[in-house]
Scaffold this motif. Structure first.
Motif, PDB file in Angstrom:
ATOM      1  N   ALA A 295      -0.342  34.118  35.884  1.00 28.62           N
ATOM      2  CA  ALA A 295       0.604  34.610  34.967  1.00 28.62           C
ATOM      3  C   ALA A 295       0.372  34.798  33.556  1.00 28.62           C
ATOM      4  O   ALA A 295       0.022  34.058  32.785  1.00 28.62           O
ATOM      5  N   VAL A 296      -0.399  36.165  33.518  1.00 27.28           N
ATOM      6  CA  VAL A 296      -0.992  36.342  32.029  1.00 27.28           C
ATOM      7  C   VAL A 296       0.011  37.114  31.254  1.00 27.28           C
ATOM      8  O   VAL A 296       0.563  38.332  31.825  1.00 27.28           O
ATOM      9  N   GLU A 297       0.638  36.472  30.320  1.00 26.98           N
ATOM     10  CA  GLU A 297       1.690  37.099  29.451  1.00 26.98           C
ATOM     11  C   GLU A 297       1.436  37.282  28.135  1.00 26.98           C
ATOM     12  O   GLU A 297       0.344  37.095  27.530  1.00 26.98           O
ATOM     13  N   MET A 298       2.337  38.156  27.472  1.00 29.86           N
ATOM     14  CA  MET A 298       2.026  38.402  26.004  1.00 29.86           C
ATOM     15  C   MET A 298       3.336  37.963  25.165  1.00 29.86           C
ATOM     16  O   MET A 298       4.399  38.262  25.682  1.00 29.86           O
ATOM     17  N   PHE A 299       3.090  37.469  24.157  1.00 34.62           N
ATOM     18  CA  PHE A 299       4.025  37.031  23.143  1.00 34.62           C
ATOM     19  C   PHE A 299       3.727  37.536  21.645  1.00 34.62           C
ATOM     20  O   PHE A 299       2.712  37.088  21.103  1.00 34.62           O
ATOM     21  N   ILE A 300       4.288  38.375  21.136  1.00 35.77           N
ATOM     22  CA  ILE A 300       4.381  39.060  19.930  1.00 35.77           C
ATOM     23  C   ILE A 300       5.471  39.320  19.283  1.00 35.77           C
ATOM     24  O   ILE A 300       6.740  39.153  19.939  1.00 35.77           O
ATOM     25  N   SER A 301       5.697  39.408  18.321  1.00 37.12           N
ATOM     26  CA  SER A 301       6.954  39.745  17.337  1.00 37.12           C
ATOM     27  C   SER A 301       7.682  41.155  17.906  1.00 37.12           C
ATOM     28  O   SER A 301       7.197  41.926  18.214  1.00 37.12           O
ATOM     29  N   TYR A 302       8.926  40.816  18.126  1.00 35.29           N
ATOM     30  CA  TYR A 302       9.817  42.008  18.957  1.00 35.29           C
ATOM     31  C   TYR A 302      10.550  43.016  17.967  1.00 35.29           C
ATOM     32  O   TYR A 302      11.383  43.871  18.394  1.00 35.29           O
ATOM     33  N   TYR A 303      10.235  42.796  16.528  1.00 36.45           N
ATOM     34  CA  TYR A 303      10.876  43.615  15.716  1.00 36.45           C
ATOM     35  C   TYR A 303       9.870  44.963  15.459  1.00 36.45           C
ATOM     36  O   TYR A 303       9.040  45.116  15.042  1.00 36.45           O
ATOM     37  N   ASP A 304      10.730  46.152  15.897  1.00 38.15           N
ATOM     38  CA  ASP A 304      10.289  47.548  15.383  1.00 38.15           C
ATOM     39  C   ASP A 304      10.509  47.545  13.967  1.00 38.15           C
ATOM     40  O   ASP A 304       9.552  48.640  13.388  1.00 38.15           O
ATOM     41  N   GLU A 305      11.448  47.218  13.590  1.00 37.00           N
ATOM     42  CA  GLU A 305      11.896  47.380  11.972  1.00 37.00           C
ATOM     43  C   GLU A 305      12.698  46.268  11.664  1.00 37.00           C
ATOM     44  O   GLU A 305      13.656  45.535  12.377  1.00 37.00           O
ATOM     45  N   TYR A 306      12.264  45.551  10.445  1.00 35.15           N
ATOM     46  CA  TYR A 306      13.110  44.631   9.854  1.00 35.15           C
ATOM     47  C   TYR A 306      13.471  44.613   8.350  1.00 35.15           C
ATOM     48  O   TYR A 306      12.343  44.560   7.855  1.00 35.15           O
ATOM     49  N   THR A 307      14.734  44.320   8.143  1.00 36.83           N
ATOM     50  CA  THR A 307      15.018  44.276   6.630  1.00 36.83           C
ATOM     51  C   THR A 307      15.860  43.202   6.467  1.00 36.83           C
ATOM     52  O   THR A 307      16.925  43.101   6.994  1.00 36.83           O
ATOM     53  N   PRO A 308      15.391  42.237   5.641  1.00 39.46           N
ATOM     54  CA  PRO A 308      16.072  40.796   5.638  1.00 39.46           C
ATOM     55  C   PRO A 308      17.254  41.278   4.900  1.00 39.46           C
ATOM     56  O   PRO A 308      17.736  42.171   4.078  1.00 39.46           O
ATOM     57  N   GLU A 309      18.332  40.233   4.995  1.00 42.78           N
ATOM     58  CA  GLU A 309      19.732  40.504   4.437  1.00 42.78           C
ATOM     59  C   GLU A 309      19.507  39.985   2.859  1.00 42.78           C
ATOM     60  O   GLU A 309      18.778  39.176   2.479  1.00 42.78           O
ATOM     61  N   ALA A 310      20.236  40.688   1.998  1.00 43.07           N
ATOM     62  CA  ALA A 310      20.273  40.324   0.493  1.00 43.07           C
ATOM     63  C   ALA A 310      21.731  40.485  -0.085  1.00 43.07           C
ATOM     64  O   ALA A 310      22.465  40.997   0.527  1.00 43.07           O
ATOM     65  N   TYR A 311      21.678  39.748  -1.246  1.00 46.23           N
ATOM     66  CA  TYR A 311      23.111  39.868  -1.916  1.00 46.23           C
ATOM     67  C   TYR A 311      22.661  39.633  -3.555  1.00 46.23           C
ATOM     68  O   TYR A 311      21.878  39.158  -3.978  1.00 46.23           O
ATOM     69  N   VAL A 312      23.336  40.887  -4.159  1.00 43.53           N
ATOM     70  CA  VAL A 312      23.100  41.071  -5.543  1.00 43.53           C
ATOM     71  C   VAL A 312      24.543  40.824  -6.297  1.00 43.53           C
ATOM     72  O   VAL A 312      25.356  41.458  -6.289  1.00 43.53           O
ATOM     73  N   PRO A 313      24.590  39.530  -6.952  1.00 41.42           N
ATOM     74  CA  PRO A 313      25.921  39.116  -7.293  1.00 41.42           C
ATOM     75  C   PRO A 313      26.369  39.946  -8.383  1.00 41.42           C
ATOM     76  O   PRO A 313      27.707  40.141  -8.690  1.00 41.42           O
ATOM     77  N   SER A 314      25.590  40.722  -9.149  1.00 38.03           N
ATOM     78  CA  SER A 314      25.986  41.423 -10.373  1.00 38.03           C
ATOM     79  C   SER A 314      26.876  42.583  -9.894  1.00 38.03           C
ATOM     80  O   SER A 314      27.454  43.110 -10.627  1.00 38.03           O
ATOM     81  N   LYS A 315      26.729  43.167  -8.729  1.00 32.76           N
ATOM     82  CA  LYS A 315      27.510  44.273  -8.318  1.00 32.76           C
ATOM     83  C   LYS A 315      28.273  43.911  -7.213  1.00 32.76           C
ATOM     84  O   LYS A 315      28.948  44.673  -6.289  1.00 32.76           O
ATOM     85  N   ASP A 316      28.445  42.611  -6.717  1.00 36.46           N
ATOM     86  CA  ASP A 316      28.868  42.181  -5.376  1.00 36.46           C
ATOM     87  C   ASP A 316      28.514  43.020  -4.307  1.00 36.46           C
ATOM     88  O   ASP A 316      29.369  43.472  -3.528  1.00 36.46           O
ATOM     89  N   LEU A 317      27.269  43.135  -4.300  1.00 38.92           N
ATOM     90  CA  LEU A 317      26.562  43.944  -3.291  1.00 38.92           C
ATOM     91  C   LEU A 317      26.034  43.304  -2.197  1.00 38.92           C
ATOM     92  O   LEU A 317      24.997  42.440  -2.530  1.00 38.92           O
ATOM     93  N   TYR A 318      26.399  43.228  -0.930  1.00 34.70           N
ATOM     94  CA  TYR A 318      26.104  42.588   0.272  1.00 34.70           C
ATOM     95  C   TYR A 318      25.162  43.665   1.177  1.00 34.70           C
ATOM     96  O   TYR A 318      25.918  44.478   1.532  1.00 34.70           O
ATOM     97  N   ILE A 319      23.972  43.431   1.347  1.00 35.84           N
ATOM     98  CA  ILE A 319      23.243  43.983   2.240  1.00 35.84           C
ATOM     99  C   ILE A 319      22.995  43.318   3.506  1.00 35.84           C
ATOM    100  O   ILE A 319      22.081  42.310   3.503  1.00 35.84           O
ATOM    101  N   GLU A 320      23.496  43.714   4.656  1.00 36.89           N
ATOM    102  CA  GLU A 320      23.255  43.048   6.050  1.00 36.89           C
ATOM    103  C   GLU A 320      21.844  43.287   6.357  1.00 36.89           C
ATOM    104  O   GLU A 320      21.236  44.232   6.007  1.00 36.89           O
ATOM    105  N   LYS A 321      21.408  42.432   7.315  1.00 36.51           N
ATOM    106  CA  LYS A 321      20.227  42.562   7.963  1.00 36.51           C
ATOM    107  C   LYS A 321      20.066  43.591   8.732  1.00 36.51           C
ATOM    108  O   LYS A 321      20.776  43.712   9.685  1.00 36.51           O
TER     109      LYS A 321
END
Length: 355
Positions: free
Chosen positions: A83-109
């Motif tokens: 059983a020869v298997e592969m294990f790598i990160s499965y994200y093709d694209e990733y942007t973490p969630e963020a919050y800007v309190p001064s603008k009450d702006l929430y950016i989803e992941k």
């Protein structure tokens, strides 16, 4: 099932001596050994012959996805029965969630998951639960947080031909394992029901499992092509593993939700005391939504944010990783160690700081 090398040639030059010394070092209990060799000298072949003699599960860590793919293909050629298997990160694209309190702006992941790589990751972890001749080629993703191996292996659903089983109860068990019912779009991690026939698409497979009932008795189990419906293999039994790595028993999930609520109360008090009312409101809204999702379906988007509570770990405790899925006697190889080890050390520090 065992490691058995198939190659049109045998060890030659310095290779027999290298294999002999490496095997002797393993038997003498040496914790660290180094195999030196320029590109093209047959280091991958030497490692394959070493696996054949050692007959122990192994993990090979390389420093990028391209090298992982290359090694994975080469090992599959050398060890076709293992059983020869592969294990790598499965994200093709990733942007973490963020919050800007001064603008009450929430950016989803924003995350785009590669379904094929996710399937290979599940195939890797499931192989470790079912056989010894397992060789996993991984990137530094091997030290990233993963669901608990105890929970992952504990909630497996065994299905046996001839056993008496309530179909509706089996469907509820599949839902607890994060499978979704979808009678139209049948894909990995889903199941469909048509009369007395239940089709399951496991997370690690390109083929589907069909379970045919006669009343409450499981009359037949077959493996089939999900696209054409062609029956490929008759099975007497099958084990269904969770559709996601982050899965917990109902008892642990209930405890996790309680602990999340307790921590939420502490964080809200800190924010409100510091005059950060807007941030507190946003945190309360987001966490309350996640808690509701966990309570109703046992999963939520960004569940890795709550992995400490899902695993029952103390603050600062090391999270579960792929390495924890291996038995104690496994072999670890670091390929291109002069590049890979600094990367692993750097990511270990970052991961430990984040947890």
């Amino acid at each position: 099932m065992s490691f058995r090398v198939e190659a049109p040639y045998r060890p030659s030059g310095d290779q027999p001596q290298a294999i002999e010394k490496l095997v002797a070092g393993l038997r003498e209990g040496h914790r660290h050994q180094t195999l030196l060799g320029a590109t093209g000298t047959g280091k991958t072949a030497v490692m394959s012959w070493l696996f054949e003699q050692a007959q122990r599960p192994a993990l090979v860590i390389a420093h990028n996805k391209t090298l992982v793919s290359q090694l994975w293909a080469e090992f599959r050629d050398f060890l076709p029965e293992a059983a020869v298997e592969m294990f790598i990160s499965y994200y093709d694209e990733y942007t973490p969630e963020a919050y800007v309190p001064s603008k009450d702006l929430y950016i989803e992941k924003q995350a785009s998951i590669n379904e094929e790589i996710d399937r290979l990751r599940h195939a890797a972890t499931q192989a470790l639960f079912t056989r010894r001749d397992v060789l996993i080629v991984a990137s530094v993703s091997a030290i990233y947080g993963l669901g608990s191996p105890q929970d992952y292996g504990q909630v497996v659903i065994p299905i046996r031909q001839g056993e008496v089983r309530n179909r509706d109860k089996l469907l509820r068990q599949l839902i607890d394992l994060q499978f979704q019912r979808n009678d139209i779009d049948f894909h990995r991690g889903t199941f469909r029901v048509r009369g007395d026939t239940l089709d399951i698409m496991p997370a690690n497979s390109e083929t589907a499992i069909r379970v045919e009932f006669w009343g409450d008795e499981i009359e037949r189990i077959v493996e089939l092509d999900p696209l054409t419906g062609e029956i490929l293999l008759n099975r007497s039994n099958v084990d269904i593993y969770p559709a996601k790595h982050f899965v917990a028993t109902k008892e642990k999930l209930g405890t996790a939700i309680t602990n999340i609520q307790d921590e939420l109360g502490e964080r809200l008090q800190e924010l409100e005391t510091g005059g950060k009312v807007l941030e507190a409101a946003r945190l309360k809204q987001r966490t309350a939504y996640d808690i509701e999702m966990l309570s109703e379906v046992g999963y939520c988007s960004g569940i890795e944010n709550y992995s400490r509570h899902m695993d029952g770990r103390a603050a600062g405790q090391t999270p579960w990783t792929l390495i924890d899925y291996f038995p104690d006697d496994f072999l670890l190889f670091i390929d291109e160690s002069h590049i890979t080890l600094p990367q692993v050390r750097g990511m270990f520090v970052a991961t430990a700081s984040a947890s």
